[in-house]
Scaffold this motif. Sequence first.
Motif, PDB file in Angstrom:
ATOM      1  N   MET A  83       0.829  -1.205   0.000  1.00 30.43           N
ATOM      2  CA  MET A  83       0.000   0.000   0.000  1.00 30.43           C
ATOM      3  C   MET A  83       0.865   1.256   0.000  1.00 30.43           C
ATOM      4  O   MET A  83       0.608   2.205  -0.743  1.00 30.43           O
ATOM      5  CB  MET A  83      -0.907   0.000   1.233  1.00 30.43           C
ATOM      6  N   VAL A 138       0.676   3.930  -3.206  1.00 28.70           N
ATOM      7  CA  VAL A 138       0.157   5.286  -3.003  1.00 28.70           C
ATOM      8  C   VAL A 138       1.288   6.307  -3.153  1.00 28.70           C
ATOM      9  O   VAL A 138       1.107   7.376  -3.748  1.00 28.70           O
ATOM     10  CB  VAL A 138      -0.536   5.420  -1.629  1.00 28.70           C
ATOM     11  N   PHE A 139       2.466   5.957  -2.655  1.00 26.52           N
ATOM     12  CA  PHE A 139       3.598   6.869  -2.781  1.00 26.52           C
ATOM     13  C   PHE A 139       3.987   7.027  -4.256  1.00 26.52           C
ATOM     14  O   PHE A 139       4.207   8.145  -4.734  1.00 26.52           O
ATOM     15  CB  PHE A 139       4.797   6.362  -1.968  1.00 26.52           C
ATOM     16  N   ALA A 177       1.509   9.350  -5.979  1.00 26.33           N
ATOM     17  CA  ALA A 177       1.688  10.769  -5.645  1.00 26.33           C
ATOM     18  C   ALA A 177       2.922  11.314  -6.360  1.00 26.33           C
ATOM     19  O   ALA A 177       2.896  12.408  -6.932  1.00 26.33           O
ATOM     20  CB  ALA A 177       1.814  10.947  -4.132  1.00 26.33           C
ATOM     21  N   THR A 218      -1.013   9.625 -13.845  1.00 26.60           N
ATOM     22  CA  THR A 218      -1.793   8.978 -12.795  1.00 26.60           C
ATOM     23  C   THR A 218      -1.790   7.470 -13.001  1.00 26.60           C
ATOM     24  O   THR A 218      -2.069   7.004 -14.104  1.00 26.60           O
ATOM     25  CB  THR A 218      -3.240   9.490 -12.805  1.00 26.60           C
ATOM     26  N   ARG A 273      -3.517   4.278 -12.838  1.00 22.95           N
ATOM     27  CA  ARG A 273      -4.952   4.022 -12.825  1.00 22.95           C
ATOM     28  C   ARG A 273      -5.398   3.138 -11.646  1.00 22.95           C
ATOM     29  O   ARG A 273      -6.440   3.366 -11.053  1.00 22.95           O
ATOM     30  CB  ARG A 273      -5.336   3.361 -14.147  1.00 22.95           C
ATOM     31  N   ALA A 290      -4.022   2.870  -8.748  1.00 28.05           N
ATOM     32  CA  ALA A 290      -3.533   3.300  -7.433  1.00 28.05           C
ATOM     33  C   ALA A 290      -4.639   3.777  -6.510  1.00 28.05           C
ATOM     34  O   ALA A 290      -4.373   4.204  -5.388  1.00 28.05           O
ATOM     35  CB  ALA A 290      -2.483   4.402  -7.595  1.00 28.05           C
ATOM     36  N   ASP A 291      -5.879   3.742  -6.947  1.00 27.23           N
ATOM     37  CA  ASP A 291      -6.988   4.058  -6.053  1.00 27.23           C
ATOM     38  C   ASP A 291      -7.619   2.765  -5.554  1.00 27.23           C
ATOM     39  O   ASP A 291      -7.745   2.539  -4.355  1.00 27.23           O
ATOM     40  CB  ASP A 291      -8.021   4.903  -6.817  1.00 27.23           C
ATOM     41  N   PRO A 309      -4.891  -0.333  -3.716  1.00 25.87           N
ATOM     42  CA  PRO A 309      -4.530  -0.129  -2.317  1.00 25.87           C
ATOM     43  C   PRO A 309      -5.733  -0.235  -1.378  1.00 25.87           C
ATOM     44  O   PRO A 309      -5.613  -0.736  -0.268  1.00 25.87           O
ATOM     45  CB  PRO A 309      -3.970   1.297  -2.277  1.00 25.87           C
ATOM     46  N   ARG A 310      -6.898   0.208  -1.859  1.00 24.92           N
ATOM     47  CA  ARG A 310      -8.098   0.124  -1.030  1.00 24.92           C
ATOM     48  C   ARG A 310      -8.437  -1.327  -0.734  1.00 24.92           C
ATOM     49  O   ARG A 310      -8.789  -1.687   0.389  1.00 24.92           O
ATOM     50  CB  ARG A 310      -9.257   0.779  -1.779  1.00 24.92           C
TER      51      ARG A 310
END
Lengths: 179, 312, 428
Positions: A23, A27-28, A31, A40, A42, A44-45, A48-49
């Motif tokens: 995770m 996420v890192f 960013a 972006t 795609r 990465a939302d 990780p969730r």
Amino acid sequence: MTRLVDGAYRLLEVVLVLLLAGMVALVFANAAARYLFDYTIRIADELPRFMFVWLSFIGAAVAHRRGMHLGMKFIVSAMPRMSWRTLMAISEFIILCCCIMLVWGGILAWRINSTMLTPILGVPLAAVHAAAMVSAALMAITSTHRLFRVATGRFEPGELERFAEQEEAETEPAKGRFE
Amino acid sequence: QYQERTIRVGSTLSPEHPTGVAINAMAACAAERTDGQMTIQGIFNAALGGDQEMSQAARAGTLDMFVTTTSPLVGLESRLGVFDLPFMFNSTEEVNAVLDGEFGQFIGDLMPEHDLVKVSFWDYGFRQLTNSRRAVASVEDFQGLRVRVIQNNIFIDAFSALGANPIPMSWGEVFPALETGAIDGQENPLLTIYDAQLYDVQDYLSLTNHVYAALMLLYSETLFNQLSTEEQAVVMECAAEAQTIQRAGMAERADAALAALEEEGMEIVRPEPAAVDAMREAMGVVYETHAETIGQDVIDRLNAELATIRGQ
Amino acid sequence: MTVLIFLGALCGSLAIGVPVAFALIVCSVALMAHMGNFNPQIVAQNMVTGADNFQLLAIPFFLLAGELMNAGGLSRRIVNFAMSFVGHYHGGLGYVVIFAAVILAALSGSAAADTAALAAFLLPMMRQAGYDQGRAAGLIAAGGIVAPVIPPSVGFIIFGVAANVSITQLFLGGIVPGLMMGLSLVIAWAISVRFETNLKPMPKASWKERGKAAVDGALALVMPAIVLGGIRFGIVTPTEAAVVAAVYALVIGTLVYREIKLPDLYRIFLSASLMTALVMFLIAAAMVSAWLIAQANIPAQFGQLLQPFKDNQTVFLLVVMALVFVVGMALDFGPTVLILTPILMPLVREVGVNPVYFGVLFIIVNAIGLITPPVGIVLNVVCGVGKVTMSRVLRGVWPFLLAQCVVVVLLVLFPDLVLAPLQWLRGR
Ligand code: NA
Ligand code: NA
């Protein structure tokens, strides 16, 4: 047998560490990619969730085995010591019922969760919801085992005290506290 | 024939939104028609979760009814993706004709496969682009713009094709991200833009009309079947009455919102028809990629219906 | 009636020792049974969707950052830095506690972790210098609870998600009230330390020593700027700021200070994972009860109870804060936030209180709950780490508790104390 279970739980702990590390990395990276390259990632939302959901529920099962879940122990510890065993039995039985209900609800919802795909990755929602079912099943086993020990009186050392008293914060002060 | 029952309707919108007003009108209608036996209770502001959560609850039979745009249901019924394809519709009249006609019937008939019953099509409006960087009037202006889009692959591909950097993000994060400049823009219907006070953090509003967002009022099939025939009729007829109120409310509020947004100091950009055509052309790759998942037959069907409506 | 069933099931199961997360499931089941729609799918589905939220990802990242800071020597350097500047005054170690508490608060989101760090470093020193044990421990506890008010804050994240309020704005809104809490502690300490007559003063550090402490701690001290600046200037979202903080603390702790070794890393990641799981399991369970609270229309019933106070915002807020304070005495921070938020927020919106302002007040009062008996986790941490008895801490903590309650009343009476700086920080 105990050693086998201990080993399995150590394996789950490795899984937890890998999930958290994954995770952090995703996420890192997202960013950084957005800031540096205006790009972006795609997945990465969503990814990780979903790892987060698995981490939360598997972690909850590990925590349950260690007796870490937050409770209001001051009421129980104010009660006479002889009542602790009964209270522990009732409390553990309630937990067991909750876990059974979680698994049961998950089975009932399995069909609707396996036919709904997530918007980005396109995997069935059931892949996420399975986390709660696995976790609840593990916790149910832990609770059943504990109920068996309560019934036979074969407690692990300090187990009854751990149920009834606020855990001393000495060794690991921040454990389980997030305020 | 009428039992005393409470029917709960979930919505992510506020009670003041025309949708909320319509739900309450529907409640009044149902109460009157059943002598107060049937209570319809709106539960607003996503108190029962987002669109996807509510759809799962309705499918499981734990929530009676909910209102959603079609996009969050694409994971359930890929054919609904046809509504997400950019630049399909030209006007609300066209949309309403399609939804109230044969194509709307076709879409509604898909729902029982997924344990849902389509009660009514309502209106959420055409999606428009806002941003804080520049007046976006042509394809070139999209270049490098960081635009928040809903979590949906068609939207991501569409904005990529236009040269923007689409960022899927949950709605809760959008306002502060726009405020601090973590993202440049977002896209939503006018009323949503106004209600979320995005004029405080956005300078340019481009009337791109790039996607029409249809709202569907859906009933849990399990629970719908528990209603008597008369009760089902009351739900359907009151929803139809509410549809008129909802659509009229949307039209009125959207016009007012546009005026108010201009008043609040947003620069309103109206892209030339030629510029819109260029944007539509850039969508070629998006149509191609997603024709397979949506089904070319569904796209053709919609286009045929649109051709009839347009008198071509 | 519905409210009573909810509270009865919750309190009843808590009283017999059921952990809070499961007690929330029990009261959800009670609500389902009461409404006549018992269905295990409601529990199973809402548990998962409650945890499936990108904004909540900030929790594991901030918890990990906090663990890495303590293990990597960042926290210790901050205490040293504070010591070199204010250590030599009368009661100077107390000021060090407050100063370090405020800086640590700007680095971590967890009161218990901050308190543990402060108690471990500073309480032995204060004992040696002749301070009253109870008073010193009380100050450390009261300093520790600034952590959830000054961003980053796990409390704000949980509240923001549960109440659908911007976490960025909550973070920015918490800065000034957090500093006010620190200031109130300075005043309370200045008054109470006058009763301490036989203190051994600390040697005064030279400017050279101060410079050395500043350079040594610089990498730790810039962390608040990275986190808050990153959010304020739109480089990152709060969730991403949390992951940046974790990666930063990891790099400094392992590569620069070299105090974290590879085996430590495994332990740190595991510990952060387990803490995350405990919080998240609770949040997941609370989402089930929140869903049923909405279905059962409890906020409306509760609103009728508060009807007489709704006309006046100030009175309404004072009553609500008093209620939160009472609940916070007996319940942990997380459960209080999670249980009360879905009930209170519809009322707050109805009365027209700014949700960000309310959130800041709400989190401060919840933080104060951490140092009120009978359940005050931060008090337990001080007792455990500092080897002080609970009764001594309780005797020592009340002046500081009082000071922070004064801050709450001030914030209720003068909303601009939160709103004006918030406007300014938001740059409009
Ligand atoms: Na903090
Ligand atoms: Na307390």
